[in-house]
Design an enzyme around this catalytic site. Sequence first.
Site, PDB file in Angstrom:
ATOM      1  N   ARG A  45     -16.623 -15.019   3.812  1.00 43.57           N
ATOM      2  CA  ARG A  45     -17.812 -15.253   2.932  1.00 43.57           C
ATOM      3  C   ARG A  45     -16.955 -14.924   1.425  1.00 43.57           C
ATOM      4  NH1 ARG A  45     -22.849 -12.214   0.304  1.00 43.57           N
ATOM      5  NH2 ARG A  45     -24.441 -14.108   0.356  1.00 43.57           N
ATOM      6  N   HIS A  49     -17.617 -18.106  -0.941  1.00 43.98           N
ATOM      7  CA  HIS A  49     -18.075 -17.912  -2.339  1.00 43.98           C
ATOM      8  C   HIS A  49     -17.440 -18.378  -3.407  1.00 43.98           C
ATOM      9  CE1 HIS A  49     -22.306 -15.669  -1.788  1.00 43.98           C
ATOM     10  NE2 HIS A  49     -21.961 -16.633  -1.138  1.00 43.98           N
ATOM     11  N   HIS A 172     -22.641 -18.531  10.093  1.00 46.11           N
ATOM     12  CA  HIS A 172     -23.607 -17.366  10.105  1.00 46.11           C
ATOM     13  C   HIS A 172     -23.742 -16.641  11.626  1.00 46.11           C
ATOM     14  CE1 HIS A 172     -26.047 -17.840   6.034  1.00 46.11           C
ATOM     15  NE2 HIS A 172     -24.921 -17.416   5.935  1.00 46.11           N
ATOM     16  N   TRP A 188     -29.444  -6.524  13.596  1.00 49.10           N
ATOM     17  CA  TRP A 188     -28.891  -4.916  14.158  1.00 49.10           C
ATOM     18  C   TRP A 188     -28.329  -5.098  15.475  1.00 49.10           C
ATOM     19  CZ3 TRP A 188     -33.718  -7.197  12.969  1.00 49.10           C
ATOM     20  CH2 TRP A 188     -34.148  -6.984  11.824  1.00 49.10           C
TER      21      TRP A 188
HETATM   22  C1  HEM Z   1     -27.613 -22.068   2.029  1.00 46.05           C
HETATM   23  C2  HEM Z   1     -26.337 -21.896   2.362  1.00 46.05           C
HETATM   24  C3  HEM Z   1     -26.368 -20.016   2.560  1.00 46.05           C
HETATM   25  C4  HEM Z   1     -27.085 -19.149   2.059  1.00 46.05           C
HETATM   26  C5  HEM Z   1     -28.536 -18.897   1.390  1.00 46.05           C
HETATM   27  C6  HEM Z   1     -26.332 -17.822   2.814  1.00 46.05           C
HETATM   28  C7  HEM Z   1     -26.880 -16.514   2.514  1.00 46.05           C
HETATM   29  C8  HEM Z   1     -26.230 -15.401   2.889  1.00 46.05           C
HETATM   30  C9  HEM Z   1     -26.989 -14.234   2.830  1.00 46.05           C
HETATM   31  C10 HEM Z   1     -28.270 -13.796   2.102  1.00 46.05           C
HETATM   32  C11 HEM Z   1     -26.028 -13.352   3.515  1.00 46.05           C
HETATM   33  C12 HEM Z   1     -26.079 -11.523   3.556  1.00 46.05           C
HETATM   34  C13 HEM Z   1     -25.101 -10.931   2.391  1.00 46.05           C
HETATM   35  C14 HEM Z   1     -25.439  -9.593   2.801  1.00 46.05           C
HETATM   36  O1  HEM Z   1     -26.288  -8.901   2.765  1.00 46.05           O
HETATM   37  O2  HEM Z   1     -24.232  -8.775   2.660  1.00 46.05           O
HETATM   38  C15 HEM Z   1     -24.970 -13.985   3.945  1.00 46.05           C
HETATM   39  C16 HEM Z   1     -23.825 -13.489   4.615  1.00 46.05           C
HETATM   40  C17 HEM Z   1     -22.753 -14.252   5.284  1.00 46.05           C
HETATM   41  N1  HEM Z   1     -22.504 -15.613   4.969  1.00 46.05           N
HETATM   42 FE1  HEM Z   1     -24.069 -16.710   4.077  1.00 46.05          FE
HETATM   43  N2  HEM Z   1     -25.116 -18.178   3.147  1.00 46.05           N
HETATM   44  C18 HEM Z   1     -25.173 -19.535   2.976  1.00 46.05           C
HETATM   45  C19 HEM Z   1     -23.963 -20.289   3.657  1.00 46.05           C
HETATM   46  C20 HEM Z   1     -22.850 -19.742   4.081  1.00 46.05           C
HETATM   47  C21 HEM Z   1     -22.026 -20.551   4.434  1.00 46.05           C
HETATM   48  C22 HEM Z   1     -21.433 -22.108   4.041  1.00 46.05           C
HETATM   49  C23 HEM Z   1     -20.713 -19.668   4.895  1.00 46.05           C
HETATM   50  C24 HEM Z   1     -19.362 -19.819   5.488  1.00 46.05           C
HETATM   51  C25 HEM Z   1     -18.778 -21.167   5.718  1.00 46.05           C
HETATM   52  C26 HEM Z   1     -21.479 -18.409   4.953  1.00 46.05           C
HETATM   53  C27 HEM Z   1     -20.912 -17.075   5.381  1.00 46.05           C
HETATM   54  C28 HEM Z   1     -21.301 -15.971   5.442  1.00 46.05           C
HETATM   55  C29 HEM Z   1     -20.921 -14.781   6.323  1.00 46.05           C
HETATM   56  C30 HEM Z   1     -19.713 -14.769   7.289  1.00 46.05           C
HETATM   57  C31 HEM Z   1     -21.893 -13.715   5.848  1.00 46.05           C
HETATM   58  C32 HEM Z   1     -21.645 -12.454   6.765  1.00 46.05           C
HETATM   59  C33 HEM Z   1     -20.994 -11.597   5.653  1.00 46.05           C
HETATM   60  C34 HEM Z   1     -20.874  -9.793   6.085  1.00 46.05           C
HETATM   61  O3  HEM Z   1     -21.079  -9.940   7.173  1.00 46.05           O
HETATM   62  O4  HEM Z   1     -20.577  -9.112   5.272  1.00 46.05           O
HETATM   63  N3  HEM Z   1     -22.797 -18.252   4.406  1.00 46.05           N
HETATM   64  N4  HEM Z   1     -24.991 -15.579   3.626  1.00 46.05           N
HETATM   65  C1  7W1 Z   2     -27.636 -14.404  13.527  1.00 49.95           C
HETATM   66  C2  7W1 Z   2     -27.573 -14.638  12.083  1.00 49.95           C
HETATM   67  C3  7W1 Z   2     -28.568 -15.318  11.389  1.00 49.95           C
HETATM   68  N1  7W1 Z   2     -28.194 -15.419   9.761  1.00 49.95           N
HETATM   69  C4  7W1 Z   2     -27.492 -14.762   9.159  1.00 49.95           C
HETATM   70  C5  7W1 Z   2     -27.190 -14.809   7.932  1.00 49.95           C
HETATM   71  C6  7W1 Z   2     -26.472 -14.184   6.994  1.00 49.95           C
HETATM   72  C7  7W1 Z   2     -25.485 -13.332   7.550  1.00 49.95           C
HETATM   73  C8  7W1 Z   2     -25.294 -13.403   9.145  1.00 49.95           C
HETATM   74  C9  7W1 Z   2     -26.367 -13.786   9.757  1.00 49.95           C
HETATM   75  C10 7W1 Z   2     -26.446 -13.813  11.097  1.00 49.95           C
HETATM   76  N2  7W1 Z   2     -25.588 -13.051  12.123  1.00 49.95           N
END
Ligand code: HEM
Ligand code: 7W1
Length: 290
Positions: A45, A49, A172, A188
């Site tokens: 992430r 970002h 995700h 969870w």
């Molecule tokens: C419309 C596009 C996207 C939206 C709105 C979005 C939104 C989010 C949100 C709300 C979270 C939870 C953050 C938290 O509460 O800690 C998250 C986690 C995450 N996102 Fe996305 N995301 C998007 C695209 C992406 C992309 C393009 C990638 C990587 C290629 C990505 C990788 C991740 C990962 C790995 C997590 C987990 C982070 C953790 O476990 O701490 N996301 N995302």
């Molecule tokens: C299964 C799932 C679905 N959406 C997500 C969005 C943000 C971060 C983690 C996710 C995730 N594990």
Amino acid sequence: VVHIAAVNKDRSFDDYQRIYNTIAEKIREEDEYDGYIGYGPILVRLGWHSSGTYDKNDNTGGSYGGTMRFKLEQSDGANNGLGNARAFMEPILKEFPWISHGDLYTLGAVCAVQELQGPKVKWRPGRVDMPEDTTPKNGRLPDAANGADYVRNFYARLNMNDREAVALTGAHCLGRTHLKNSGFDGPWGAASNSFTNEFFVNLLNEQWKLQKNKAGNMQYDSPKGYMMLETDYALVQDPAYLKIVKEFANNEGAFFKEFASCFQKLLENGIDYPKDAPTYVFKTLDEQDL
Ligand code: HEM
Ligand SMILES: Cc1cnc2ccccc2c1N
């Protein structure tokens, strides 16, 4: 704005593989982080970002200048929680002061994808730290409370088409949302630290119910305790996206191939690479018997 990659002749593949290995060993060592999810997902992430501020219309933002190191960018609500990833990187920066922040944050994301059994992602050095006043304004990162048209529009700014948008969202499969970071909650128990096409399989196979979570935000929940954001679920509501979700759910290799190319593209958006700039494919710890 033009960002030319700096080709540093004093540094070789081995120098960068050494940084890769240091990050990979630290991920392996600090396995208890976030309920034993580990640091892999949040490093992905951080790299995403750092790059997601890019705007193809004026070539501003993106990973080049390492502006995620400044408090302005860190204060964007979409970046809540990423301080843990930056803290993880502090000792790496001390040990290898010659690497730029942009190169380190993107190298960390590539390392995490590969160490979590994802595809090999090519990586090129040369990002140069830029001054604080080049930090893009907050608000360029995406907001989860939206549908397919927003998702398509957002990714168009990053010069990503439908297939690339679906593939990138497949990340995700990793980690989870945290109520205190984003106001979303879960999954969870089911949070994973293995890079697979599970995100697409779950999207198609689970029963999803849109409901208000305990922070008052809308999210999709499944009986198994999985969750999807509205922007995740948009991928099965839109016919063009749905077709690609089905392909990736049935063919993990196709997903890996597309992710490898568009993740590199995401991390390199806005950067001009001279023809003598090297391209690296790092070995995993397993491949080095480490
Ligand atoms: C419309 C596009 C996207 C939206 C709105 C979005 C939104 C989010 C949100 C709300 C979270 C939870 C953050 C938290 O509460 O800690 C998250 C986690 C995450 N996102 Fe996305 N995301 C998007 C695209 C992406 C992309 C393009 C990638 C990587 C290629 C990505 C990788 C991740 C990962 C790995 C997590 C987990 C982070 C953790 O476990 O701490 N996301 N995302
Ligand atoms: C299964 C799932 C679905 N959406 C997500 C969005 C943000 C971060 C983690 C996710 C995730 N594990």
